[in-house]
Motif scaffolding. Structure first.
Motif, PDB file in Angstrom:
ATOM      1  N   ALA A   1     -41.634  40.009  61.313  1.00  0.00           N
ATOM      2  CA  ALA A   1     -40.469  40.892  61.386  1.00  0.00           C
ATOM      3  C   ALA A   1     -39.248  40.118  61.861  1.00  0.00           C
ATOM      4  O   ALA A   1     -38.126  40.598  61.769  1.00  0.00           O
ATOM      5  CB  ALA A   1     -40.753  42.058  62.336  1.00  0.00           C
TER       6      ALA A   1
ATOM      7  N   GLY B   1     -32.447  40.100  54.418  1.00  0.00           N
ATOM      8  CA  GLY B   1     -32.209  41.202  53.482  1.00  0.00           C
ATOM      9  C   GLY B   1     -33.469  41.882  52.994  1.00  0.00           C
ATOM     10  O   GLY B   1     -33.406  42.911  52.347  1.00  0.00           O
TER      11      GLY B   1
ATOM     12  N   MET C   1     -36.926  44.074  53.435  1.00  0.00           N
ATOM     13  CA  MET C   1     -37.378  45.091  54.376  1.00  0.00           C
ATOM     14  C   MET C   1     -38.878  45.041  54.586  1.00  0.00           C
ATOM     15  O   MET C   1     -39.397  45.544  55.563  1.00  0.00           O
ATOM     16  CB  MET C   1     -36.948  46.470  53.911  1.00  0.00           C
ATOM     17  CG  MET C   1     -35.455  46.673  54.127  1.00  0.00           C
ATOM     18  SD  MET C   1     -34.967  48.362  53.939  1.00  0.00           S
ATOM     19  CE  MET C   1     -34.888  48.488  52.183  1.00  0.00           C
ATOM     20  N   GLN C   2     -39.589  44.443  53.644  1.00  0.00           N
ATOM     21  CA  GLN C   2     -41.038  44.345  53.783  1.00  0.00           C
ATOM     22  C   GLN C   2     -41.392  43.387  54.921  1.00  0.00           C
ATOM     23  O   GLN C   2     -40.703  42.384  55.127  1.00  0.00           O
ATOM     24  CB  GLN C   2     -41.646  43.838  52.478  1.00  0.00           C
ATOM     25  CG  GLN C   2     -43.144  44.052  52.419  1.00  0.00           C
ATOM     26  CD  GLN C   2     -43.792  43.270  51.303  1.00  0.00           C
ATOM     27  OE1 GLN C   2     -43.125  42.634  50.509  1.00  0.00           O
ATOM     28  NE2 GLN C   2     -45.113  43.293  51.260  1.00  0.00           N
ATOM     29  N   ILE C   3     -42.460  43.698  55.647  1.00  0.00           N
ATOM     30  CA  ILE C   3     -42.892  42.834  56.748  1.00  0.00           C
ATOM     31  C   ILE C   3     -43.762  41.742  56.147  1.00  0.00           C
ATOM     32  O   ILE C   3     -44.984  41.832  56.125  1.00  0.00           O
ATOM     33  CB  ILE C   3     -43.674  43.655  57.794  1.00  0.00           C
ATOM     34  CG1 ILE C   3     -42.849  44.831  58.256  1.00  0.00           C
ATOM     35  CG2 ILE C   3     -44.050  42.798  58.994  1.00  0.00           C
ATOM     36  CD1 ILE C   3     -41.550  44.431  58.874  1.00  0.00           C
TER      37      ILE C   3
ATOM     38  N   VAL D   1     -42.254  34.507  49.285  1.00  0.00           N
ATOM     39  CA  VAL D   1     -43.350  34.027  48.444  1.00  0.00           C
ATOM     40  C   VAL D   1     -43.310  32.499  48.450  1.00  0.00           C
ATOM     41  O   VAL D   1     -42.238  31.896  48.376  1.00  0.00           O
ATOM     42  CB  VAL D   1     -43.202  34.586  47.020  1.00  0.00           C
ATOM     43  CG1 VAL D   1     -44.280  34.021  46.108  1.00  0.00           C
ATOM     44  CG2 VAL D   1     -43.284  36.105  47.045  1.00  0.00           C
TER      45      VAL D   1
ATOM     46  N   ASN E   1     -52.385  35.737  43.978  1.00  0.00           N
ATOM     47  CA  ASN E   1     -51.450  35.543  42.865  1.00  0.00           C
ATOM     48  C   ASN E   1     -50.023  35.376  43.339  1.00  0.00           C
ATOM     49  O   ASN E   1     -49.235  34.674  42.723  1.00  0.00           O
ATOM     50  CB  ASN E   1     -51.507  36.751  41.933  1.00  0.00           C
ATOM     51  CG  ASN E   1     -52.817  36.796  41.183  1.00  0.00           C
ATOM     52  OD1 ASN E   1     -53.391  35.751  40.889  1.00  0.00           O
ATOM     53  ND2 ASN E   1     -53.299  37.979  40.895  1.00  0.00           N
ATOM     54  N   ASN E   2     -49.713  36.066  44.416  1.00  0.00           N
ATOM     55  CA  ASN E   2     -48.345  36.141  44.860  1.00  0.00           C
ATOM     56  C   ASN E   2     -48.319  35.663  46.301  1.00  0.00           C
ATOM     57  O   ASN E   2     -48.153  36.449  47.205  1.00  0.00           O
ATOM     58  CB  ASN E   2     -47.952  37.619  44.782  1.00  0.00           C
ATOM     59  CG  ASN E   2     -46.507  37.798  44.578  1.00  0.00           C
ATOM     60  OD1 ASN E   2     -45.853  36.928  44.028  1.00  0.00           O
ATOM     61  ND2 ASN E   2     -46.004  38.919  45.038  1.00  0.00           N
TER      62      ASN E   2
ATOM     63  N   GLN F   1     -48.098  34.935  49.870  1.00  0.00           N
ATOM     64  CA  GLN F   1     -47.193  35.177  50.981  1.00  0.00           C
ATOM     65  C   GLN F   1     -48.057  35.729  52.101  1.00  0.00           C
ATOM     66  O   GLN F   1     -49.155  36.229  51.866  1.00  0.00           O
ATOM     67  CB  GLN F   1     -46.086  36.168  50.602  1.00  0.00           C
ATOM     68  CG  GLN F   1     -46.597  37.531  50.255  1.00  0.00           C
ATOM     69  CD  GLN F   1     -45.515  38.553  49.944  1.00  0.00           C
ATOM     70  OE1 GLN F   1     -45.763  39.522  49.291  1.00  0.00           O
ATOM     71  NE2 GLN F   1     -44.304  38.367  50.420  1.00  0.00           N
TER      72      GLN F   1
ATOM     73  N   VAL G   1     -48.739  38.493  54.676  1.00  0.00           N
ATOM     74  CA  VAL G   1     -48.353  39.878  54.918  1.00  0.00           C
ATOM     75  C   VAL G   1     -48.944  40.352  56.235  1.00  0.00           C
ATOM     76  O   VAL G   1     -49.861  39.737  56.776  1.00  0.00           O
ATOM     77  CB  VAL G   1     -48.819  40.816  53.776  1.00  0.00           C
ATOM     78  CG1 VAL G   1     -48.132  40.464  52.485  1.00  0.00           C
ATOM     79  CG2 VAL G   1     -50.325  40.769  53.614  1.00  0.00           C
ATOM     80  N   ASP G   2     -48.396  41.445  56.720  1.00  0.00           N
ATOM     81  CA  ASP G   2     -48.930  42.081  57.914  1.00  0.00           C
ATOM     82  C   ASP G   2     -50.378  42.496  57.650  1.00  0.00           C
ATOM     83  O   ASP G   2     -50.724  42.873  56.540  1.00  0.00           O
ATOM     84  CB  ASP G   2     -48.054  43.313  58.211  1.00  0.00           C
ATOM     85  CG  ASP G   2     -48.573  44.087  59.387  1.00  0.00           C
ATOM     86  OD1 ASP G   2     -49.195  43.478  60.256  1.00  0.00           O
ATOM     87  OD2 ASP G   2     -48.325  45.296  59.431  1.00  0.00           O
ATOM     88  N   ASN G   3     -51.221  42.424  58.657  1.00  0.00           N
ATOM     89  CA  ASN G   3     -52.619  42.835  58.512  1.00  0.00           C
ATOM     90  C   ASN G   3     -53.329  42.070  57.399  1.00  0.00           C
ATOM     91  O   ASN G   3     -54.097  42.617  56.625  1.00  0.00           O
ATOM     92  CB  ASN G   3     -52.694  44.347  58.238  1.00  0.00           C
ATOM     93  CG  ASN G   3     -54.121  44.873  58.295  1.00  0.00           C
ATOM     94  OD1 ASN G   3     -54.989  44.242  58.876  1.00  0.00           O
ATOM     95  ND2 ASN G   3     -54.357  46.000  57.675  1.00  0.00           N
ATOM     96  N   ALA G   4     -53.049  40.749  57.312  1.00  0.00           N
ATOM     97  CA  ALA G   4     -53.602  39.953  56.226  1.00  0.00           C
ATOM     98  C   ALA G   4     -55.124  39.874  56.287  1.00  0.00           C
ATOM     99  O   ALA G   4     -55.778  39.723  55.257  1.00  0.00           O
ATOM    100  CB  ALA G   4     -53.009  38.550  56.262  1.00  0.00           C
TER     101      ALA G   4
END
Lengths: 377, 332
Positions: A160, A167, A169-171, A175, A273-274, A276, A278-281
């Motif tokens: 975060a 810019g 908004m996703q946590i 990529v 595939n993408n 990155q 992420v939260d709670n990976a």
């Protein structure tokens, strides 16, 4: 130990556990008005029905192999590392830092750097609980589970804050650059002219996982260190008497365990595939590793098979909730039942079977059965 | 190990017999938080359900349980032949961008984010306009000239709500004080009713007598505390007036349900491109029903109707926080 023949230990107990889970699952399905047979068909189709679905199953299997091995190595030293979840998250952070900010020219280098960083971060995260266990006697179960919460907090803080692209908004992090994308099995299959696994995220790190299995097998059963770990796990006082340092073995076993858990990030963060973070990976894989290790009897071969089963359960469960009106919560209940019976309630099934063998057992059956559960058929 | 090989053999055999399980109608994928969150996801579900009831047809749906499942969920429905595939929430942006190119014949609809691709319809809402309207009502209803805002997670989208709200308040009463608090900076801020309740109590102690919650599940705690303490509250996304009848001033409804309904109704040929839902096309609005009709006077109603008309005609322009990440009416 001698009460039960080997085959009962590696086959009968898990099968009985699975049957118990299946019976309760059937009751749950009937209670929510779903035909259990139809549900089983859907789950099977979801898990292995198409090569794409199989790819997802193998992807989850790769995750569970890493965390299963992590739990198993610690188990051999009689240590219960339930911090796999946090170590996976930290591994993801390590892999991300290693590949997102260094312009690696080729994915092979990124794979190497990412694996090392993931393993290092995972190991470092367990180092403090390990030290506290070895030197101060703080119980590893308590400290590692506490560290899961801290890992989650740290990850969210990073995602975060410092690692979030401006810019967005996703946590999540940005990529990863195209050059460090790991080849998926689909890409590899295409080299041989095959069109399999579709767009499923199963990737080259499945070989890393299988390699780790071989490594753990060699370490535990074919090195002096492995012998020391097992000796320590069987009897701490005997191991001390033999001159094995309790502090060293505790530290080493847990660091290896944390490193293996951390390396799961190569699959679920770098390999998708993408790619990155992420939260709670981790998505619960750290805890499922406990069930995988218990069901696989802490042996790499058993772990691969158990991981495949849990991978199928996960992928099949996703299909079940997507294709029917069964609420996702019920699917989670079914998955939890299997984990609970094979993991947490293992002893419940084991001790009656053990008693049965003690009473009626034929002494000749179980004698020198191989460690490897192969060749049963 | 024999049982597992048998298990796999059995599943492979079963796989041949299964497979007729899917339909090719529309599909909807909810964001984390679940389908019945009394707010954003539930609104999306209501739209889908309304379509199903009116047409008698069925739709496929999926609730993800972790971020890791996003791309898989999109691909799963695309491969099953569902069309269009609607997803609710800005977090779908990145996975959708990656997946959509592989399914050129499938149309996707994303709500709350703009993704530029030839087979994606992006629905965004002018939350600042709707928030402006409820801000006007809050200022008119306030007796202490102090109103407040409780945001969920501190992201630009939520500041956009707060900024529109503050502008509406200031338009009616330039001397009013607007207190703003965010619940947190992490996703848990969307579902922390206890913290929402604490923030509301703190705002009440500072004199606020109308509180606007734009905080997902956290808002339940805000509305509850406002009702317990005898001040007015304003709901968000879904019409939440009924939660505490007579004590919720209004709700800033964001017609996510309409966005889903329209997409489902248009079917496979859903129009792609950017679709902005504002006051003008009733994408955002303040809610008026039997639960709050006594709270909204005719004057207040006339005031917001006039502002709505001015927004529609372009005469009144509400500043959008996300356009330049600044707000003229309030500091966050």
């Amino acid at each position: 130990m001698d009460a039960m023949p080997k085959w009962a230990d590696v086959v009968l107990v898990p099968v009985v556990s699975l049957l118990l889970a299946a019976i309760i699952s059937i009751i749950v399905f009937v209670a929510v008005g779903q035909d259990p047979w139809e549900a089983l068909k859907l789950m099977s189709y979801g898990a292995v029905g198409t090569s794409d679905n199989l790819g997802y199953t193998l992807f989850y299997m790769t995750n569970f192999i890493f965390t299963g091995l992590a739990v198993a190595v610690a188990f051999h030293a009689a240590l219960f590392n339930i911090g796999g979840e946090g170590q996976v998250l930290l591994g993801g952070l390590g892999a991300t830092l290693a590949v997102l900010f260094v312009p690696w020219p080729h994915w092979t280098l990124a794979l190497l750097a990412g694996s090392v960083a993931a393993a290092l971060f995972g190991a470092l995260w367990v180092a403090i609980p390990a030290y506290l266990q070895a030197r101060r006697g703080s119980h590893i179960v308590i400290t590692t589970i506490m560290f899961n919460f801290m890992a989650s907090g740290l990850l969210i803080f990073m995602l975060a804050g410092p690692l979030k692209p401006v810019g967005e908004m996703q946590i999540a992090t940005a990529v990863f650059p195209e050059t460090v994308h790991l080849p998926s099995l689909h890409d590899i299959a295409q080299l041989f002219g095959l069109d399999t696994f579709g767009r499923s995220p199963v990737n080259i790190s499945i070989f890393l996982a299988l390699g780790a299995c071989v490594g753990v097998w060699a370490l535990i059963w074919h090195t002096r260190l492995g012998y020391q770990i097992r000796a320590f796990g069987q009897s701490e006082s005997a191991a001390r008497y033999a001159g094995i340092s309790a502090v060293n073995i505790t530290m080493i076993a847990l660091l290896i365990s944390g490193a293996l858990a951390g390396m799961m990030a190569v699959n679920n963060t770098m390999g998708i595939n993408n790619p990155q973070l992420v939260d709670n990976a981790a998505g619960g894989a750290g805890f499922i590793g406990i069930a995988v290790a218990l069901m696989g009897r802490n042996h790499p071969v058993g772990i691969v098979i158990a991981a495949l089963l849990f991978g199928a359960l996960f992928q099949g469960g996703a299909e079940l909730s997507a294709a029917t009106q069964i609420p996702v919560q019920i699917v989670v209940v079914i998955q939890a039942l299997v984990i609970m019976f094979t993991g947490a309630l293992d002893e419940m099934v084991r001790s009656p079977i053990q008693k049965m063998f003690l009473r009626y057992g034929n002494k000749g059956v179980g004698a020198p059965a191989a460690v490897l559960p192969e060749g049963e058929e | 190990m024999s049982f597992t090989t048998k298990f796999l053999g059995a599943t492979a055999a079963l796989a041949l017999t299964a497979g007729a399980a899917w339909a090719d109608g529309p599909a909807i994928i909810y964001d984390l938080g679940g389908k019945f969150d009394k707010s954003f996801n539930e609104s999306a579900y209501n739209g889908a359900q309304r379509w199903a009831e009116e047409t008698g047809e069925e739709f496929a749906e999926f609730e993800i349980t972790s971020d890791a499942q996003r791309e898989q969920a999109i691909r799963r429905f695309a491969e099953a032949g569902n069309n269009p595939i609607v997803m609710a929430g800005f977090s779908w942006g990145t996975p959708l961008e990656a997946a959509a190119a592989d399914y050129p014949d499938t149309n996707f609809v994303i709500i709350d984010a703009a993704v530029d691709a030839p087979n994606i319809r992006s629905v965004v809402f002018n939350e600042h306009e709707g928030s402006y309207l409820v801000g006007m009502l809050a200022a008119a209803a306030s007796e202490t000239d102090t109103v407040s805002f409780v945001g969920g997670m501190d992201i630009p989208l939520i500041r956009k709500f707060g900024c529109g709200y503050a502008q509406g308040v200031k338009a009616v009463n330039p001397d009013a004080t607007v207190i703003s608090n965010m619940t947190g900076t992490t996703p848990s801020a969307w579902n922390d009713p206890v913290k929402g309740s604490e923030l509301t109590l703190s705002q009440i102690s500072q004199g606020s007598d109308v509180v606007f919650a734009a905080a997902g599940g956290t808002g339940i705690g805000v509305l509850q505390t406002a009702a317990d303490e005898g001040i007015l509250s304003i709901g968000v996304d879904s019409n939440q007036n009924y939660l505490h009848s007579g004590q919720v001033l209004t709700s800033m409804v964001k017609r996510v349900d309409n966005a889903v309904y329209d997409a489902f109704a248009a079917g496979e040929n859903v129009e792609v491109g950017l679709n902005v839902m504002g006051v003008e096309n009733e994408g955002v609005a303040y809610s008026l029903d039997e639960h709050n009709e006594e709270l909204i006077t005719d004057e207040m109603k006339a005031m917001v109707e006039e502002a709505s008309a001015q927004m529609a005609s372009g005469e009144l322009e509400v500043h959008d926080y996300m356009s330049d990440e600044t707000c003229p009416a309030i500091d966050f």
